[in-house]
Structures are given as structure tokens and as C-alpha cells.
Scaffold this motif. Structure first.
Motif, PDB file in Angstrom:
ATOM      1  N   GLU A 196       0.835  -1.210   0.000  1.00 14.93           N
ATOM      2  CA  GLU A 196       0.000   0.000   0.000  1.00 14.93           C
ATOM      3  C   GLU A 196       0.863   1.250   0.000  1.00 14.93           C
ATOM      4  N   LEU A 197       1.922   1.210   0.803  1.00 11.50           N
ATOM      5  CA  LEU A 197       2.823   2.361   0.881  1.00 11.50           C
ATOM      6  C   LEU A 197       3.485   2.621  -0.471  1.00 11.50           C
ATOM      7  N   LEU A 250      -2.586  15.880  -1.988  1.00 11.24           N
ATOM      8  CA  LEU A 250      -2.617  16.363  -0.611  1.00 11.24           C
ATOM      9  C   LEU A 250      -3.737  15.688   0.175  1.00 11.24           C
ATOM     10  N   ARG A 251      -4.879  15.469  -0.482  1.00  7.76           N
ATOM     11  CA  ARG A 251      -5.989  14.813   0.198  1.00  7.76           C
ATOM     12  C   ARG A 251      -5.615  13.371   0.557  1.00  7.76           C
ATOM     13  N   GLU A 252      -4.962  12.692  -0.401  1.00  2.00           N
ATOM     14  CA  GLU A 252      -4.536  11.312  -0.146  1.00  2.00           C
ATOM     15  C   GLU A 252      -3.552  11.234   1.015  1.00  2.00           C
ATOM     16  N   LEU A 253      -2.584  12.160   1.006  1.00  2.00           N
ATOM     17  CA  LEU A 253      -1.580  12.156   2.074  1.00  2.00           C
ATOM     18  C   LEU A 253      -2.212  12.503   3.419  1.00  2.00           C
ATOM     19  N   ASN A 254      -3.231  13.354   3.374  1.00  8.23           N
ATOM     20  CA  ASN A 254      -3.942  13.693   4.597  1.00  8.23           C
ATOM     21  C   ASN A 254      -4.723  12.483   5.115  1.00  8.23           C
ATOM     22  N   GLU A 255      -5.365  11.773   4.206  1.00  3.99           N
ATOM     23  CA  GLU A 255      -6.143  10.589   4.592  1.00  3.99           C
ATOM     24  C   GLU A 255      -5.240   9.470   5.091  1.00  3.99           C
ATOM     25  N   MET A 275       8.766   1.640  -7.926  1.00  3.58           N
ATOM     26  CA  MET A 275       9.199   1.340  -6.562  1.00  3.58           C
ATOM     27  C   MET A 275       8.935  -0.116  -6.226  1.00  3.58           C
ATOM     28  N   ALA A 276       7.793  -0.621  -6.632  1.00  2.78           N
ATOM     29  CA  ALA A 276       7.446  -2.012  -6.325  1.00  2.78           C
ATOM     30  C   ALA A 276       8.438  -2.967  -6.981  1.00  2.78           C
ATOM     31  N   VAL A 277       8.796  -2.663  -8.231  1.00  2.68           N
ATOM     32  CA  VAL A 277       9.763  -3.507  -8.944  1.00  2.68           C
ATOM     33  C   VAL A 277      11.110  -3.492  -8.231  1.00  2.68           C
ATOM     34  N   LEU A 278      11.613  -2.309  -7.930  1.00  2.00           N
ATOM     35  CA  LEU A 278      12.900  -2.199  -7.250  1.00  2.00           C
ATOM     36  C   LEU A 278      12.861  -2.872  -5.889  1.00  2.00           C
ATOM     37  N   SER A 279      11.716  -2.761  -5.229  1.00  2.00           N
ATOM     38  CA  SER A 279      11.576  -3.376  -3.921  1.00  2.00           C
ATOM     39  C   SER A 279      11.727  -4.892  -4.002  1.00  2.00           C
ATOM     40  N   GLU A 280      11.197  -5.467  -5.069  1.00  2.00           N
ATOM     41  CA  GLU A 280      11.357  -6.913  -5.272  1.00  2.00           C
ATOM     42  C   GLU A 280      12.827  -7.277  -5.363  1.00  2.00           C
ATOM     43  N   PHE A 281      13.571  -6.502  -6.128  1.00  2.00           N
ATOM     44  CA  PHE A 281      15.002  -6.771  -6.265  1.00  2.00           C
ATOM     45  C   PHE A 281      15.732  -6.549  -4.948  1.00  2.00           C
ATOM     46  N   ALA A 282      15.273  -5.557  -4.192  1.00  2.00           N
ATOM     47  CA  ALA A 282      15.941  -5.228  -2.938  1.00  2.00           C
ATOM     48  C   ALA A 282      15.882  -6.387  -1.944  1.00  2.00           C
ATOM     49  N   PHE A 283      14.823  -7.196  -2.035  1.00  2.00           N
ATOM     50  CA  PHE A 283      14.672  -8.277  -1.070  1.00  2.00           C
ATOM     51  C   PHE A 283      14.882  -9.650  -1.685  1.00  2.00           C
ATOM     52  N   ALA A 284      15.223  -9.679  -2.970  1.00  2.00           N
ATOM     53  CA  ALA A 284      15.522 -10.955  -3.619  1.00  2.00           C
ATOM     54  C   ALA A 284      17.005 -11.271  -3.446  1.00  2.00           C
ATOM     55  N   PRO A 317      18.868   0.464   0.649  1.00  2.00           N
ATOM     56  CA  PRO A 317      18.536   0.793   2.042  1.00  2.00           C
ATOM     57  C   PRO A 317      17.243   1.586   2.153  1.00  2.00           C
ATOM     58  N   VAL A 318      16.911   2.328   1.110  1.00  2.00           N
ATOM     59  CA  VAL A 318      15.648   3.067   1.095  1.00  2.00           C
ATOM     60  C   VAL A 318      14.480   2.101   1.276  1.00  2.00           C
ATOM     61  N   PHE A 319      14.539   0.985   0.581  1.00  2.00           N
ATOM     62  CA  PHE A 319      13.440   0.032   0.651  1.00  2.00           C
ATOM     63  C   PHE A 319      13.448  -0.716   1.979  1.00  2.00           C
ATOM     64  N   ALA A 320      14.641  -0.948   2.505  1.00  4.43           N
ATOM     65  CA  ALA A 320      14.728  -1.549   3.831  1.00  4.43           C
ATOM     66  C   ALA A 320      14.072  -0.622   4.853  1.00  4.43           C
ATOM     67  N   HIS A 321      14.299   0.669   4.677  1.00  3.74           N
ATOM     68  CA  HIS A 321      13.702   1.646   5.594  1.00  3.74           C
ATOM     69  C   HIS A 321      12.183   1.675   5.469  1.00  3.74           C
ATOM     70  N   LEU A 322      11.693   1.651   4.249  1.00  4.92           N
ATOM     71  CA  LEU A 322      10.245   1.633   4.028  1.00  4.92           C
ATOM     72  C   LEU A 322       9.640   0.386   4.664  1.00  4.92           C
ATOM     73  N   HIS A 323      10.360  -0.721   4.512  1.00  5.02           N
ATOM     74  CA  HIS A 323       9.901  -1.966   5.103  1.00  5.02           C
ATOM     75  C   HIS A 323       9.844  -1.843   6.621  1.00  5.02           C
ATOM     76  N   HIS A 324      10.890  -1.256   7.158  1.00  3.14           N
ATOM     77  CA  HIS A 324      10.961  -1.051   8.596  1.00  3.14           C
ATOM     78  C   HIS A 324       9.814  -0.162   9.071  1.00  3.14           C
ATOM     79  N   TRP A 325       9.530   0.858   8.284  1.00  2.00           N
ATOM     80  CA  TRP A 325       8.426   1.762   8.606  1.00  2.00           C
ATOM     81  C   TRP A 325       7.115   0.987   8.691  1.00  2.00           C
ATOM     82  N   ALA A 326       6.940   0.092   7.746  1.00  2.00           N
ATOM     83  CA  ALA A 326       5.699  -0.686   7.686  1.00  2.00           C
ATOM     84  C   ALA A 326       5.558  -1.600   8.900  1.00  2.00           C
ATOM     85  N   ILE A 327       6.694  -1.970   9.509  1.00  5.01           N
ATOM     86  CA  ILE A 327       6.634  -2.815  10.698  1.00  5.01           C
ATOM     87  C   ILE A 327       6.047  -2.032  11.862  1.00  5.01           C
ATOM     88  N   GLU A 328       6.346  -0.752  11.891  1.00 12.00           N
ATOM     89  CA  GLU A 328       5.929   0.054  13.035  1.00 12.00           C
ATOM     90  C   GLU A 328       4.660   0.862  12.801  1.00 12.00           C
TER      91      GLU A 328
END
Lengths: 135, 135
Positions: free
Chosen positions: A43-44, A87-92, B54-63, B121-132
Motif C-alpha cells: 500500500e505504501l 494532498l488529500r490522499e496524504l492527509n487521509e 518502486m514495487a519492482v525495485l523493492s522486489e530486487f531489494a529483497f531478492a 537501504p531506502v526500501f529496507a527503511h520503508l519496510h521497517h516503517w511498515a513494521i511500526e
DNA sequence: CCGCATCCTACCGGATACTG
DNA sequence: CAGTATCCGGTAGGATGCGG
């Protein structure tokens, strides 16, 4: 003359969590939680993947305080309807707080939430990447 | 039951470079170089901002190793023409290396370059964000 | 068979004009 | 100033075809 010349003491591009650490961390959770994380990341990435979302967040990441609609419009050169939608999406998504003041002329301020701030190192890293690379 | 429960020792979400450090670092360069950085960031955000990049790169980041067209197609559920376009763009941006093997059945492997790896590392960070956090 | 290219359709983002 | 309404062009999605 295209690459960086005479770079002033750039610190290591080691932005905290490595890929291996992230994988190991995720695998330490139960299956259900892993699935939640997976969905949240998807989703992110979907939200960040929309046009200009990253650019908007990047502006907040490097701005001191709140930003106004016209600030972003001028800085990013993006159509008002699109900016309005983003902006609306980021706010939501609870990444931006929206504060409207009943004045003349009207004033609306957008402020990043803590959730957004914990996302900002990502933009610092992208910025750092741009210092060391070209596109 | 929606939030994370019993989180196993999550390390601090402090991904290296802070915003202030990134700003200070950028300002330490000459004007021309700052302008180049600005443009590179804009281009990078533009590329990453396209749907599914981003989704494509994220796949590579964790493959572990290289990924194939069908791997990505199945994993991301994205239309083949769109995936084809994104892969070509990433290849042209020197973020993915494309290796075609003349076999039956045919095989094409995509491997992230070093440039891309320094972005992971950007994607690792996003992943980490999603954990919290949730979305 | 897999990795695309093509064709068509649907939706999204850009430009402009206008309003509270 | 901060959006909304409208129209339009481009881009992503889905199905299909085909070359290697």
C-alpha cells in the motif's frame, strides 16, 4: 565534468538498516504479522508510486515548518487539481495534517505528522544518492 | 487486532542520514553542483514516481539474486506491457542489467547494478516503517 | 513455452477557467 | 489563496499474437 568534483568529505552512504537485517527482522515475526507488513509495504509503495507524491513529501522533508498549497504548486510546477488530490490522499493516510484558518485571504497549512517524519530519512538517503550518482 | 502485537526487539528506526545532515551536506557544495544534485533528485523522484517502479525495485531489494520477467509479473500482478516498459526504463537508467540467454525455453534475467544496490537501504527503511506503522 | 509487441479501452494527470 | 469544474492527451491495464 559531469561527475561530482572535489567532494567535501561525504560520509558513508550506509543508511542504517541493511537489506539482510530487514529480511531477518521481518522473518522474526509470525506469519500473520508478516502478511500485514507485506500488505502495508504494498500500500505504501502504491501511494508513493503515484505521480508527484514523493516530490511532495520530499519538499516537506527539507522544509523547516508547514507548507501552503501555493508553495508546493509553485515549487513543483504541478497542476492544482493533481496537487489537491495528492494532498488529500496524504492527509487521509495521516501523513499530512491539514489546518485551515478562516482569514482573508484564506490560509491553509499542511504539516507532516510524526508518521511522515519517520519516513523522511528515505528522502535524505535519496538526496545522498544523488550526490554520488548521475541519472 | 490491527496493530503489531508482541514486537520482537525492533532496532531503532534511525536510518543513517538525518534531514539536517542532508541539508548541511548539500549546502557544503558549490552552487553549480547543488543545482546538479537538485536536478538529479528531481529526475530520480520522477522515475521512482512512475507506477510500479518502486514495487519492482523493492522486489530486487529483497531478492537474493537476479529475477525473471515472469517472476515479477506473477509477484506484482502487473500488465506485461507496463512491466516491460518499466524494466526498459530501469535498464536505461543503469539500475538493472538485462541478460538474455538463448535457450529453450528462453530466459531473461534482470540483475540490480551497484547503483541500484546503493539505493536499496531506502526500501529496507520503508519496510521497517511498515513494521511500526499502518496505512 | 517465455518474453515481449500490439491493439484497444479506461483511467489518470495536465492546462485552463472559474468560485468561495 | 485554495481549491473545484471541465476538457483533453497520455499512460496503464487487459487480451491477444508471435518470434525466438
Amino acid at each position: 565534468m559531469t561527475g561530482p568534483s572535489d567532494p567535501p568529505a561525504v560520509p558513508d552512504l550506509d543508511s542504517g538498516l541493511s537489506r539482510e537485517e530487514a529480511i531477518a527482522l521481518r522473518e522474526s515475526f509470525e506469519d500473520a504479522e508478516q502478511e500485514r507488513i507485506r500488505r502495508t509495504v504494498a500500500e505504501l509503495l502504491d501511494l508513493l508510486g503515484k505521480a508527484h507524491t514523493m516530490a511532495v513529501l520530499s519538499e516537506f522533508a527539507f522544509a523547516e515548518g508547514p507548507l501552503r498549497f501555493s508553495d508546493l504548486e509553485a515549487e513543483l510546477g504541478i497542476a492544482p487539481n493533481t496537487l489537491s488530490t495528492r494532498l488529500r490522499e496524504l492527509n487521509e493516510a495521516a501523513l499530512l495534517e491539514r489546518d485551515a484558518y478562516d482569514e482573508v485571504p484564506p490560509r491553509v497549512e499542511y504539516t507532516p505528522t510524526e508518521r511522515a517524519e519517520s519516513l523522511f530519512p528515505v528522502f535524505a538517503h535519496l538526496h545522498h544518492w544523488a550526490i554520488e550518482h548521475e541519472l
